[in-house]
Design an enzyme around this catalytic site. Structure first.
Site, PDB file in Angstrom:
ATOM      1  N   LEU A  36       0.368  -1.239   0.015  1.00 21.82           N
ATOM      2  CA  LEU A  36       0.040  -0.319   0.056  1.00 21.82           C
ATOM      3  C   LEU A  36       0.572   1.089  -0.142  1.00 21.82           C
ATOM      4  O   LEU A  36       0.647   2.456  -0.233  1.00 21.82           O
ATOM      5  CB  LEU A  36      -0.639   0.255   1.668  1.00 21.82           C
ATOM      6  CG  LEU A  36      -1.492   0.977   0.936  1.00 21.82           C
ATOM      7  CD1 LEU A  36      -3.154   1.627   0.255  1.00 21.82           C
ATOM      8  CD2 LEU A  36      -2.629   1.362   2.380  1.00 21.82           C
TER       9      LEU A  36
ATOM     10  N   THR B 195       9.561   6.437   2.276  1.00 21.66           N
ATOM     11  CA  THR B 195      10.653   6.149   3.231  1.00 21.66           C
ATOM     12  C   THR B 195      10.884   4.753   2.917  1.00 21.66           C
ATOM     13  O   THR B 195       9.680   3.658   3.273  1.00 21.66           O
ATOM     14  CB  THR B 195      10.317   7.215   4.348  1.00 21.66           C
ATOM     15  OG1 THR B 195       9.306   6.114   5.098  1.00 21.66           O
ATOM     16  CG2 THR B 195      10.218   8.514   4.531  1.00 21.66           C
TER      17      THR B 195
ATOM     18  N   ASP C 253      13.669   3.943   9.565  1.00 18.76           N
ATOM     19  CA  ASP C 253      13.144   2.346   9.868  1.00 18.76           C
ATOM     20  C   ASP C 253      12.289   3.328  11.509  1.00 18.76           C
ATOM     21  O   ASP C 253      12.732   3.692  12.434  1.00 18.76           O
ATOM     22  CB  ASP C 253      13.937   2.075  11.274  1.00 18.76           C
ATOM     23  CG  ASP C 253      13.710   0.647  12.092  1.00 18.76           C
ATOM     24  OD1 ASP C 253      12.173   0.919  11.881  1.00 18.76           O
ATOM     25  OD2 ASP C 253      14.566  -0.419  11.522  1.00 18.76           O
TER      26      ASP C 253
ATOM     27  N   ASN D 140       1.911   4.224   7.499  1.00 20.21           N
ATOM     28  CA  ASN D 140       1.507   3.500   6.963  1.00 20.21           C
ATOM     29  C   ASN D 140       2.450   1.631   7.116  1.00 20.21           C
ATOM     30  O   ASN D 140       1.860   0.616   6.424  1.00 20.21           O
ATOM     31  CB  ASN D 140       1.980   3.256   4.779  1.00 20.21           C
ATOM     32  CG  ASN D 140       1.876   2.131   4.233  1.00 20.21           C
ATOM     33  OD1 ASN D 140       0.482   1.396   4.354  1.00 20.21           O
ATOM     34  ND2 ASN D 140       2.973   2.089   3.852  1.00 20.21           N
TER      35      ASN D 140
ATOM     36  N   SER E 153      -4.695   2.259  10.497  1.00 17.97           N
ATOM     37  CA  SER E 153      -5.041   1.397  11.797  1.00 17.97           C
ATOM     38  C   SER E 153      -5.901   0.017  10.977  1.00 17.97           C
ATOM     39  O   SER E 153      -5.374  -0.795   9.947  1.00 17.97           O
ATOM     40  CB  SER E 153      -6.295   1.833  12.049  1.00 17.97           C
ATOM     41  OG  SER E 153      -6.776   0.494  13.588  1.00 17.97           O
TER      42      SER E 153
ATOM     43  N   TYR F 275      -1.493  -8.883  17.220  1.00 16.58           N
ATOM     44  CA  TYR F 275      -1.874  -7.108  15.810  1.00 16.58           C
ATOM     45  C   TYR F 275      -3.146  -6.693  16.153  1.00 16.58           C
ATOM     46  O   TYR F 275      -3.414  -5.265  16.407  1.00 16.58           O
ATOM     47  CB  TYR F 275      -2.115  -8.116  14.101  1.00 16.58           C
ATOM     48  CG  TYR F 275      -2.518  -7.296  13.160  1.00 16.58           C
ATOM     49  CD1 TYR F 275      -1.472  -6.420  12.858  1.00 16.58           C
ATOM     50  CD2 TYR F 275      -3.367  -7.041  12.864  1.00 16.58           C
ATOM     51  CE1 TYR F 275      -1.432  -5.646  11.920  1.00 16.58           C
ATOM     52  CE2 TYR F 275      -3.827  -6.059  11.338  1.00 16.58           C
ATOM     53  CZ  TYR F 275      -2.477  -5.257  10.814  1.00 16.58           C
ATOM     54  OH  TYR F 275      -3.090  -4.876  10.126  1.00 16.58           O
TER      55      TYR F 275
ATOM     56  N   LYS G 153      -3.441  -2.146  17.078  1.00 17.23           N
ATOM     57  CA  LYS G 153      -4.152  -1.820  16.850  1.00 17.23           C
ATOM     58  C   LYS G 153      -5.014  -1.057  17.675  1.00 17.23           C
ATOM     59  O   LYS G 153      -5.349   0.115  17.098  1.00 17.23           O
ATOM     60  CB  LYS G 153      -4.649  -2.485  14.967  1.00 17.23           C
ATOM     61  CG  LYS G 153      -3.871  -2.724  14.183  1.00 17.23           C
ATOM     62  CD  LYS G 153      -3.433  -1.614  13.371  1.00 17.23           C
ATOM     63  CE  LYS G 153      -2.266  -1.905  12.306  1.00 17.23           C
ATOM     64  NZ  LYS G 153      -2.250  -0.471  11.653  1.00 17.23           N
TER      65      LYS G 153
ATOM     66  N   THR H  35      -2.907  -6.411  -0.270  1.00 20.41           N
ATOM     67  CA  THR H  35      -1.371  -5.613  -0.258  1.00 20.41           C
ATOM     68  C   THR H  35      -0.427  -6.723   0.084  1.00 20.41           C
ATOM     69  O   THR H  35      -1.019  -7.805   0.212  1.00 20.41           O
ATOM     70  CB  THR H  35      -1.686  -4.970   1.027  1.00 20.41           C
ATOM     71  OG1 THR H  35      -1.875  -5.691   2.233  1.00 20.41           O
ATOM     72  CG2 THR H  35      -2.776  -3.589   1.178  1.00 20.41           C
TER      73      THR H  35
END
Length: 279
Positions: free
Chosen positions: A14, A32, A56, A83, A134, A148, A152, A183
């Site tokens: 993404l 980045t 990073d 992202n 998110s 995960y 989030k 993605t």
């Protein structure tokens, strides 16, 4: 109007779609990633409207350096799109503590680091927009998703609170809650699969890993369309505090909202009469 947009995790998935869409729309982009050569390969260049820099997100020093490079090159930062992220899958008991910490470090402290570095620039400008990716997993917990979802859910609370901190300085915030998009989150470079370690979970772990892997490449959402939607939101004078992305996510968010209402109502008799008698 052309904006300066910082995108983390721009080397694939993404993040690449967002950076490409922003460039195509005439914006200046700071793309980045941990491997800048991968970002450059994904986006091409060099070009005047693109700055590729190392970041990073778990390193606050990297974040400040990337922000300084962006200001040196373009003079301002209008939009930050947090992202970058990864996925440590597994049932909670089988997720090693260090993996759980890595999940939180990347998905929660990562965007915090980059936002911390960007906010002084946006406050000086008295303008800016922080967009953080998110997930529906930030609203709805599910099996095999403890690490995960924890990261989030943390993003949700942090961003919702941050909105109140920085709105007086003209800085907007948007939490993005995608459902399943095609993605690269489920590829091995982004996902850490659990090693079966507890007999009670062994059969479920094997079948669940197989099921998750079968989803990769079959998700209904188109990340290129999501990227364009995010740019549309970045161009709004009054962007939404939340953007629920994908028909599956919209249905999931509505179901969660109804569940919360039902649970609040069910708690009313016992939970609504807990005040001191003298109040």
């Amino acid at each position: 109007m052309s904006k300066v947009i910082v995108v983390t995790g721009a080397g694939r998935g993404l993040g690449t779609d967002i950076a490409r869409a922003a460039l195509a729309a005439g914006h200046r982009v700071v793309a980045t990633g941990r491997r800048p050569e991968q970002v450059e390969k994904a986006l091409g260049g060099p070009r005047d409207d693109l700055l590729v820099t190392t970041l990073d997100v778990t390193s606050l020093e990297d974040a400040y350096a990337a922000v300084q490079a962006a200001v040196d090159r373009f003079g301002r930062i209008d939009v930050l799109i947090n992202n970058a992220g990864n996925f440590f899958a597994g049932f909670f008991e089988e997720i090693p503590p260090d993996h759980l910490r890595q999940q939180i470090e990347t998905n929660l402290f990562g965007p915090m680091n980059v936002t911390r570095a960007v906010l002084p620039v946006m406050r000086r400008q008295r303008a800016g927009h922080v967009i953080t990716i998110s997930s529906l997993a930030g609203l709805v917990g599910s099996e095999f998703n403890a690490a995960y979802a924890a990261s989030k859910f943390g993003v949700e609370g942090w961003m919702e609170s941050l909105h109140h901190d920085i709105a007086p300085y003209g800085i907007r915030t948007t939490i993005v809650e995608p459902g399943f998009f095609r993605t690269e989150l489920l590829v091995d470079a982004s996902t850490t699969w659990p090693e079966p370690s507890i007999d009670d979970y062994a059969e479920r772990t094997a079948s669940t890993v197989e099921a998750w892997k079968s989803i990769n490449g079959q998700q209904p959402g188109d990340p290129a369309k999501l990227a364009r939607a995010l740019l549309a939101i970045a161009g709004q004078d009054e962007p939404p505090l939340r953007f629920v992305a994908g028909a599956d996510a919209i249905e999931g968010a509505r179901a969660k909202a109804q569940e919360l209402l039902d649970q609040a109502d069910a708690s009313r008799e016992l939970g609504g009469n807990l005040a001191h008698d003298d109040t």
